[in-house]
Design a protein around this motif. Sequence first.
Motif, short mmCIF file in Angstrom:
data_model
loop_
_atom_site.label_atom_id
_atom_site.label_comp_id
_atom_site.label_asym_id
_atom_site.label_seq_id
_atom_site.Cartn_x
_atom_site.Cartn_y
_atom_site.Cartn_z
N VAL A 188 0.75 -1.23 -0.04
CA VAL A 188 -0.18 -0.08 0.08
C VAL A 188 0.97 1.19 0.08
O VAL A 188 0.72 2.28 -0.74
N TYR A 189 1.90 1.19 0.76
CA TYR A 189 2.93 2.42 0.84
C TYR A 189 3.33 2.71 -0.35
O TYR A 189 3.62 3.82 -0.91
N LEU A 190 4.01 1.76 -1.01
CA LEU A 190 4.81 1.98 -2.59
C LEU A 190 3.68 2.40 -3.43
O LEU A 190 3.86 3.30 -4.20
N ILE A 191 2.32 1.88 -3.55
CA ILE A 191 1.48 2.10 -4.77
C ILE A 191 0.62 3.49 -4.54
O ILE A 191 0.21 4.08 -5.35
N HIS A 192 0.39 3.73 -3.33
CA HIS A 192 -0.90 4.50 -3.37
C HIS A 192 -0.54 5.96 -3.73
O HIS A 192 -1.69 6.78 -4.22
N PRO A 193 0.58 6.58 -3.65
CA PRO A 193 0.80 7.84 -4.15
C PRO A 193 0.44 7.79 -5.67
O PRO A 193 -0.06 8.84 -6.31
N ALA A 194 0.88 7.03 -6.51
CA ALA A 194 0.49 7.15 -7.92
C ALA A 194 -0.69 6.80 -8.07
O ALA A 194 -1.41 7.61 -8.96
N LEU A 195 -1.47 5.98 -7.26
CA LEU A 195 -3.11 6.09 -7.46
C LEU A 195 -3.64 7.34 -7.13
O LEU A 195 -4.44 7.88 -7.86
#
Length: 339
Positions: free
Chosen positions: A281-288
């Motif tokens: 979640v930490y790695l993906i959520h900013p791009a989302l």
Amino acid sequence: MFRGLTIIEVVAHHSTGVMLRYLDPASTAHLVTLILNRTLHFAVPAFVFLSAVVLTRSLLKRFEPRRYFWRRLTRGGWPYLLWSVLYALWYVWTDQRLPESLTDPARWRDWLLYGKASYHLYFLLVALEVYVVLPLMLPLARRKPSITAALIFGAALQLGLYLLNREVLRLPFPASTVLWYMLPITLGVAVGARLDEFPAWWRRRRWVLLPVLTLAFSLYLPEALAYARGERVTPIVYSGLSWVYTSLTALALLGLAFRVQRSASTVRLTVALLGTVSLQVYLIHPALLQALERWDAPQGTPWQVALTMLGYFLLALGIPALLGRALLNTRLSTWLFGR
């Protein structure tokens, strides 16, 4: 449980950061959102604290340097390098950076040495540095220092390192290095060495620590609001209050995690589920979040903006969590997330 609580805080913090861009700076809604955003600004110290707790407990049982550092390299170093490259490409693809930045050695130096490929990746770099520091603190952990003493010693050590950097080292991005997190690390080492005793310790000490946390927050918040508005603050005052507030919050969060763990509710199961995929979640959520904002930026009244951002928060939390769970124990998960 702790990871689950903290990753919810991370996504909420970044979601409120997006929301602030669509509210009138002079409005009450903007002020309330800014207060919430600054209140939630404790994720990295909390994750650093937890890493120190978990790894100290493990190292006290058995420390095999070759195995320890290889696991840290594959589970921490590889995802940091991979996602730094992915986010460098993402920012160019979404027109947030010029294509020429990809061939600029100076940019890559900052992206990789200071975690600047994206605004959130510095945590992975700090975590790698924590992995190096913790074995050096094993003699302290073996003495099982009291948590209260570690809090006091850690605060003094943190102040000393701040002054060392200000007068001698002068690092360009000190908050992206392990030097900025020695208080939560020292605290985490003490808690890790006494984790079995922590729930009882927290029940005894919370009546003192929670009022101290409240006082620290009341002093920290005005400084944090001024800093967020670009107003002049005294660096040592702002940083000092931030260290105390975030470290005490990490202790309180661990106490809350133990309490939630004892409950038999849907909330416990949901938080625990999120905790198993917190890195994903930490790695993906900013791009989302960026993709959702570009697709349909929040607009309308403050309530409409808030409801839109609530939806985006749930999507930015839920989609990576579901993806992470679906990929668990697969080779693709190991390649993408190191686990």
